[in-house]
Every structure is written in structure tokens, then in C-alpha cells.
Design a protein around this motif. Structure first.
Motif, PDB file in Angstrom:
ATOM      1  N   UNK A   1       3.567  11.930   9.654  1.00  0.00           N
ATOM      2  CA  UNK A   1       2.475  12.083  10.616  1.00  0.00           C
ATOM      3  C   UNK A   1       2.714  13.304  11.501  1.00  0.00           C
ATOM      4  N   UNK A   2       3.955  13.461  11.961  1.00  0.00           N
ATOM      5  CA  UNK A   2       4.308  14.623  12.778  1.00  0.00           C
ATOM      6  C   UNK A   2       4.177  15.909  11.958  1.00  0.00           C
ATOM      7  N   UNK A   3       4.478  15.827  10.668  1.00  0.00           N
ATOM      8  CA  UNK A   3       4.291  16.986   9.791  1.00  0.00           C
ATOM      9  C   UNK A   3       2.818  17.419   9.783  1.00  0.00           C
ATOM     10  N   UNK A   4       1.900  16.451   9.719  1.00  0.00           N
ATOM     11  CA  UNK A   4       0.477  16.762   9.760  1.00  0.00           C
ATOM     12  C   UNK A   4       0.078  17.429  11.064  1.00  0.00           C
TER      13      UNK A   4
ATOM     14  N   UNK B   1      -4.110   4.672   4.782  1.00  0.00           N
ATOM     15  CA  UNK B   1      -4.611   4.944   6.126  1.00  0.00           C
ATOM     16  C   UNK B   1      -3.872   6.072   6.814  1.00  0.00           C
ATOM     17  N   UNK B   2      -2.610   6.307   6.407  1.00  0.00           N
ATOM     18  CA  UNK B   2      -1.853   7.407   6.994  1.00  0.00           C
ATOM     19  C   UNK B   2      -2.510   8.744   6.669  1.00  0.00           C
ATOM     20  N   UNK B   3      -3.155   8.838   5.503  1.00  0.00           N
ATOM     21  CA  UNK B   3      -3.866  10.063   5.121  1.00  0.00           C
ATOM     22  C   UNK B   3      -4.968  10.387   6.128  1.00  0.00           C
ATOM     23  N   UNK B   4      -5.777   9.381   6.482  1.00  0.00           N
ATOM     24  CA  UNK B   4      -6.865   9.594   7.442  1.00  0.00           C
ATOM     25  C   UNK B   4      -6.332  10.057   8.789  1.00  0.00           C
ATOM     26  N   UNK B   5      -5.308   9.386   9.285  1.00  0.00           N
ATOM     27  CA  UNK B   5      -4.748   9.724  10.595  1.00  0.00           C
ATOM     28  C   UNK B   5      -4.007  11.055  10.549  1.00  0.00           C
TER      29      UNK B   5
ATOM     30  N   UNK C   1       0.853  -1.190   0.000  1.00  0.00           N
ATOM     31  CA  UNK C   1       0.000   0.000   0.000  1.00  0.00           C
ATOM     32  C   UNK C   1       0.888   1.238   0.000  1.00  0.00           C
ATOM     33  N   UNK C   2       0.943   1.929  -1.136  1.00  0.00           N
ATOM     34  CA  UNK C   2       1.792   3.120  -1.267  1.00  0.00           C
ATOM     35  C   UNK C   2       0.995   4.318  -1.797  1.00  0.00           C
ATOM     36  N   UNK C   3      -0.318   4.358  -1.511  1.00  0.00           N
ATOM     37  CA  UNK C   3      -1.210   5.331  -2.143  1.00  0.00           C
ATOM     38  C   UNK C   3      -1.014   6.760  -1.645  1.00  0.00           C
ATOM     39  N   UNK C   4      -0.466   6.948  -0.452  1.00  0.00           N
ATOM     40  CA  UNK C   4      -0.327   8.294   0.124  1.00  0.00           C
ATOM     41  C   UNK C   4       1.150   8.689   0.130  1.00  0.00           C
ATOM     42  N   UNK C   5       1.624   9.245  -0.998  1.00  0.00           N
ATOM     43  CA  UNK C   5       3.020   9.651  -1.144  1.00  0.00           C
ATOM     44  C   UNK C   5       3.985   8.527  -0.767  1.00  0.00           C
ATOM     45  N   UNK C   6       3.684   7.334  -1.248  1.00  0.00           N
ATOM     46  CA  UNK C   6       4.533   6.183  -0.968  1.00  0.00           C
ATOM     47  C   UNK C   6       4.240   5.504   0.347  1.00  0.00           C
TER      48      UNK C   6
ATOM     49  N   UNK D   1     -11.974  17.660  12.270  1.00  0.00           N
ATOM     50  CA  UNK D   1     -11.187  16.458  12.503  1.00  0.00           C
ATOM     51  C   UNK D   1     -12.053  15.224  12.684  1.00  0.00           C
ATOM     52  N   UNK D   2     -13.151  15.364  13.407  1.00  0.00           N
ATOM     53  CA  UNK D   2     -14.066  14.239  13.627  1.00  0.00           C
ATOM     54  C   UNK D   2     -14.702  13.771  12.313  1.00  0.00           C
ATOM     55  N   UNK D   3     -15.081  14.722  11.485  1.00  0.00           N
ATOM     56  CA  UNK D   3     -15.681  14.365  10.198  1.00  0.00           C
ATOM     57  C   UNK D   3     -14.679  13.598   9.338  1.00  0.00           C
ATOM     58  N   UNK D   4     -13.439  14.081   9.293  1.00  0.00           N
ATOM     59  CA  UNK D   4     -12.387  13.409   8.523  1.00  0.00           C
ATOM     60  C   UNK D   4     -12.156  11.986   9.026  1.00  0.00           C
ATOM     61  N   UNK D   5     -12.090  11.840  10.329  1.00  0.00           N
ATOM     62  CA  UNK D   5     -11.802  10.535  10.926  1.00  0.00           C
ATOM     63  C   UNK D   5     -12.937   9.542  10.669  1.00  0.00           C
ATOM     64  N   UNK D   6     -14.175   9.983  10.824  1.00  0.00           N
ATOM     65  CA  UNK D   6     -15.328   9.097  10.642  1.00  0.00           C
ATOM     66  C   UNK D   6     -15.415   8.601   9.205  1.00  0.00           C
ATOM     67  N   UNK D   7     -15.206   9.513   8.255  1.00  0.00           N
ATOM     68  CA  UNK D   7     -15.337   9.137   6.847  1.00  0.00           C
ATOM     69  C   UNK D   7     -14.174   8.262   6.382  1.00  0.00           C
ATOM     70  N   UNK D   8     -12.957   8.626   6.735  1.00  0.00           N
ATOM     71  CA  UNK D   8     -11.792   7.874   6.265  1.00  0.00           C
ATOM     72  C   UNK D   8     -11.549   6.588   7.019  1.00  0.00           C
ATOM     73  N   UNK D   9     -11.965   6.553   8.296  1.00  0.00           N
ATOM     74  CA  UNK D   9     -11.695   5.372   9.116  1.00  0.00           C
ATOM     75  C   UNK D   9     -12.331   4.108   8.575  1.00  0.00           C
TER      76      UNK D   9
END
Length: 497
Positions: A153-156, A16-20, A7-12, A200-208
Motif C-alpha cells: 500500500x505504501x508502495x502505491x 480490495x487492496x488494488x482499489x485502495x 482472497x489472494x487475487x492482487x499479487x497474493x 483517483x476518485x474514478x478508480x475509487x468509485x468503480x472499484x469500491x
């Protein structure tokens, strides 16, 4: 079957890293936006929109608040491991955080302040350790992308943290038009923080549902009925003991905010000691895992010292910004709260550099060595802050570039400690204590800030130079000691790099 490494869909990195990434970005927007103005809200006079608290008390509350936020992560880690699973625990935490900011946005005085603190402390304790644990769960133990993934993740985290100290103070200032009168309307700023957590809650619920592993809905080590009964008994005993302590303090006339802060400081130091003892003596921990826990102890101490310095940005350095710094560069004027953006901005600048460095440096230093170097840099950031007082005295205002320089130096330290610490914590964690071990990483922050709540009382214009020199020197000395012991610590890590 698709493997984790495929799985390399989010910049390699895994999708799931995108959602978090975005969930934590908005959570940090809400927290750091609130934090940028909270100290000023507490000690500004009532006719300026504040609560009119004593400045020293406000600074101590600010530090112990930060400690409580991370101290509560022990409960969040336990609830995730034993009852709810990480995904549900994070969602509940986000809801509590949002309501905490809503309470603070209401003009209800000191009662609303303490109510908000309780909600945000509880919510962050549920959210933070489990988001980070889920990041670790996206990778297999041998996946070389792990450190780079944690750095992203820390960058986010810091992206949200960088925007907040501009937008939230701007809202508090009437969106630049003083729309709410001559005094600062802090509550408008706190409202914006609440909206950030909602995003943040909306993002987490949809992507999770789409991208996070299904096993994140399950507890790693489900609690049995018998164990639950024992936990309930221990919790009730702890509540009774705490009640007795508070009653005794009240009868002795010692039940005040300063003594409560001291009590929390003692707990912040005692709890990680308790956790280390539990893990080292648990039958669920193997011999190899026990060795790794032992290796984690000096890393924990180093992290506590580092966070004590780094987190002072919202306390000691915030006071320095408000009272000792020229708040303009030419015709550009800014607020003291805006300096809070320096931490995340420098992290975002340095993150790509360190991601590249860790990805291409084949014989890079071990984690203990990185921690040791980081401590030296953290100490130097405080030594730098002693220079304005030594060169110009402590009566007037000095260039804002002193603060810029200090934050740059300490963020080099953070790049050597924070993402590496997150990564190595997940790797050293015993299987039965995965989320709770992640809580230990945040307990290091809690311990550092709790100690800050005590030593910040000694900061003033008269002691400014000595304060920065002494704290900086302590960090440098511990860094040197850790460098000397780094080979022994690495050997205890039993094959973990």
C-alpha cells in the motif's frame, strides 16, 4: 463462505487492496505534485510567477500546511467511526481535495492559496485515515500478510508521489517550452494535480462497489442523538473560544500569519494529548486495550520526531536544493522541485527488500525496536547534510549527491517506521476507536511538522551546519532511549507483535 485469507487475487493480497492502492496513488500524485512547487510559488517574486512572500514565512506556512493536513485526520476518523463509515468519508474527502487543487490553479493570489489550503486540509483529513483503516480491514488479526500488504500500500502511495515532482513542475514550466511566457506558470502545474485527484476518485468509485467490504459503508460506533447534541455543544464552545482568541490577538495587534502558525502548533501538540486521555479513560476501552494504548504513546513520540525530519524534504531540503545545490549532472539539467521524487523512488526500491525481509525473518525485531533503529537512521540523514557545510562552507553550491544520500538514509528509516507504524496502529487500536486511532498515526506527522514550522525559522546559510547537527542528534538520542525501553513497550502491547 470465503474467508479473508482466501482472497489472494492482487499479487497474493486481497483484491480490495488494488482499489485502495490506486486510489491513494492518485491522491498522493495530486498532493505531492502540488507540494513540489508550492514553496517556490509562495516566495518567488511576482514577476517570476510567484506571490512574493518572505522566504522564512513561506517555509513556516509550508510546514504548518503539512501539519494541518494531518491534523484534520482526527475529524475524518471521528466522522467515519460515528456517522458516515469509511467508504463514504473517503469519497467526500477526495472531492474536497480535487476542488482545492482547482482553486489553487486559478490566478487569484493569496486568497486562492488560503482557500485551497482549507479545502485540501479538510479533504485529506477525511480521506487518509480511512483509506488506511480499510486496508487493515482487509485482513484478519492473525493474517501474516498484513505487514506485507501495508508495505505494498505504501508502495502505491510512493508511485504517485514519484511521478508528480516531474510532471507537475514540467507543466508549470510550460511543458518544457515556456509556453506561458518567461515566468513560471505555477497554475498549470496545480491544474495537473487536480486532474490526478479526479483519476483517483474514478478508480475509487468503480472499484469500491466490487471489492471493498459492505460494512465499510457503516459507522463502527454509530452516534446517538444525545451524544450528537453533546458534540455540537463542544464544537460550538471550541469555535467561540477560537473566535475570542483571534479577536484578542487582533485587538493587541498580534493577528498575523506567524502568530496563527504558533497557535496551530500549540493545537497540534495538545490534540493528541487530549485523544490519549480520552481513550485511556473511556468506558468503551477494555483493560487489555488500555495497555496497548499506553504502549502506543512512545511509538507516537518516535513517529513525530521521524516525520519532523522526513517531511522537511519539502521545506528545508527544498530550500537547500534551490539555493545550495548544483542543478545539473553533466549536460542533464533539472529543477529543484525534481528532488522531491527521491523520497518515493527510494521507498519503491526499498519496499520489495523489506517486504521480503519481514516475510522471511522469523525472529525479527519488535515494532518498538524497529522504531528505535529508524530514529537513528533519521538522525543520521540530517548529520549527513551537515557535512557539505563543514567541508566546503555554506557560500557556494555543492553536488546534488549530498541530497541523494540524505534521502536514501532517511528512507531506510521510513521503511522501519512508516509501514510498521500503519500496521501496528490498526492492531493496537481499541475497537470503539478504530479510525480515530488511525488518526493518531497521522497526528504524529502533524505534530512533527508543526514543530518544524517553528524551528525552520532558524534555518539559513549561516546556521545550516548547526541546524542539521542538532536536529539529527535529537533523533539519534531518542532512538537510543527507545531501544533501551523496547522490551517494556512490547510487554504493554499485550500479545501484539
Amino acid at each position: 463462505m470465503k474467508q479473508k485469507g482466501d482472497d489472494t487475487a492482487f499479487f497474493g493480497q486481497p483484491k480490495g487492496l488494488s482499489t485502495l492502492f490506486f486510489t491513494e496513488m492518485w491522491e498522493r500524485f495530486s498532493y505531492y505534485g502540488m507540494r513540489a512547487i508550492l514553496l517556490f510559488y509562495m516566495y518567488y517574486a511576482v514577476n517570476k510567477g510567484g506571490l512574493g512572500m518572505n522566504e522564512v514565512t513561506a517555509a513556516s506556512i509550508m510546514a504548518i500546511y503539512g501539519s494541518l493536513v494531518y491534523l484534520s485526520s482526527t475529524v475524518g476518523g471521528w466522522l467515519s467511526d460515528r456517522i458516515w463509515g469509511s467508504r463514504k468519508t473517503v469519497f467526500i474527502g477526495g472531492i474536497l481535495i480535487m476542488f482545492g487543487h482547482i482553486v489553487l490553479s486559478l490566478p487569484l493570489g493569496t486568497g486562492a492559496l488560503y482557500g485551497s489550503i482549507a479545502l485540501i486540509v479538510a479533504g485529506t483529513g477525511l480521506l487518509k485515515p480511512n483509506v488506511s483503516d480499510m486496508v487493515g480491514g482487509l485482513y484478519s488479526p492473525e493474517d501474516r500478510r498484513r505487514d506485507a500488504g501495508f508495505s505494498m500500500f505504501v508502495f502505491g502511495i510512493n508511485l504517485g508521489s514519484a511521478i508528480a515532482p516531474w510532471l507537475v513542475p514540467w507543466a508549470a514550466d510550460g511543458f518544457g517550452f515556456h509556453a506561458f511566457g518567461t515566468e513560471t506558470n505555477f497554475h498549470a502545474g496545480f491544474s495537473l494535480a487536480a486532474i490526478g485527484m479526479l483519476f483517483g476518485l474514478i478508480q475509487y468509485y468503480r472499484g469500491g462497489k466490487k471489492y471493498l467490504a459492505t460494512d465499510s459503508n457503516k459507522a463502527n460506533d454509530p452516534i446517538s442523538h444525545e451524544e450528537l447534541q453533546a458534540i455540537i455543544k463542544k464544537t460550538l464552545i471550541a469555535i467561540v473560544l477560537l473566535a475570542i482568541i483571534l479577536i484578542v490577538m487582533f485587538m493587541l495587534g498580534q493577528l498575523n500569519i506567524n502568530n496563527i502558525i504558533s497557535l496551530i502548533t500549540i493545537l497540534a501538540i495538545a490534540i493528541p494529548i487530549y485523544y490519549f486521555v480520552i481513550m485511556l479513560h473511556s468506558d468503551k476501552v477494555t483493560k487489555v486495550e488500555r495497555s496497548r494504548v499506553l504502549a502506543y504513546i512512545p511509538l507516537f513520540i518516535a513517529a513525530a520526531i521521524f516525520w519532523g525530519i522526513e517531511e522537511s524534504g519539502s521545506v528545508v531540503l527544498a530550500l537547500f536544493a534551490e539555493q545550495r545545490t548544483v542543478l545539473h549532472i553533466g549536460s542533464w539539467h533539472f529543477a529543484a522541485a525534481n528532488f522531491q521524487t527521491l523520497n518515493p523512488v527510494f521507498i519503491m526500491i526499498l519496499t520489495p527488500v523489506f517486504v521480503w525481509l519481514w516475510g522471511h525473518w522469523k525472529k525479527q525485531p519488535t515494532a518498538p525496536s524497529k522504531f528505535a533503529i529508524g530514529l537513528v537512521f533519521a538522525g543520521l540523514s540530517y548529520a549527513w547534510m551537515a557535512l557539505p557545510g563543514m567541508l566546503h562552507g555554506t557560500d557556494g553550491r555543492v553536488s546534488p549527491f549530498w541530497l541523494v544520500g540524505s534521502w536514501f538514509i532517511v528512507e531506510i528509516a521510513e521503511m522501519l517506521i512508516s509501514p510498521i507504524g500503519l500496521s501496528v496502529t490498526t492492531k493496537l487500536a481499541p475497537k470503539a476507536f478504530q479510525s480515530q486511532m488511525m488518526s493518531m498515526w497521522f497526528l504524529a506527522d502533524a505534530t512533527g511538522q508543526a514543530i518544524n514550522s517553528q524551528i525552520v525559522k532558524y534555518y539559513s546559510a549561516n546556521t545550516e551546519t548547526q541546524y542539521f547537527l542538532i536536529v539529527g542528534l535529537v533523533s539519534v538520542i531518542f532512538g537510543v532511549i527507545m531501544m533501551i525501553l523496547s522490551k517494556r513497550i512490547h510487554a504493554l502491547m499485550a500479545g501484539i507483535d
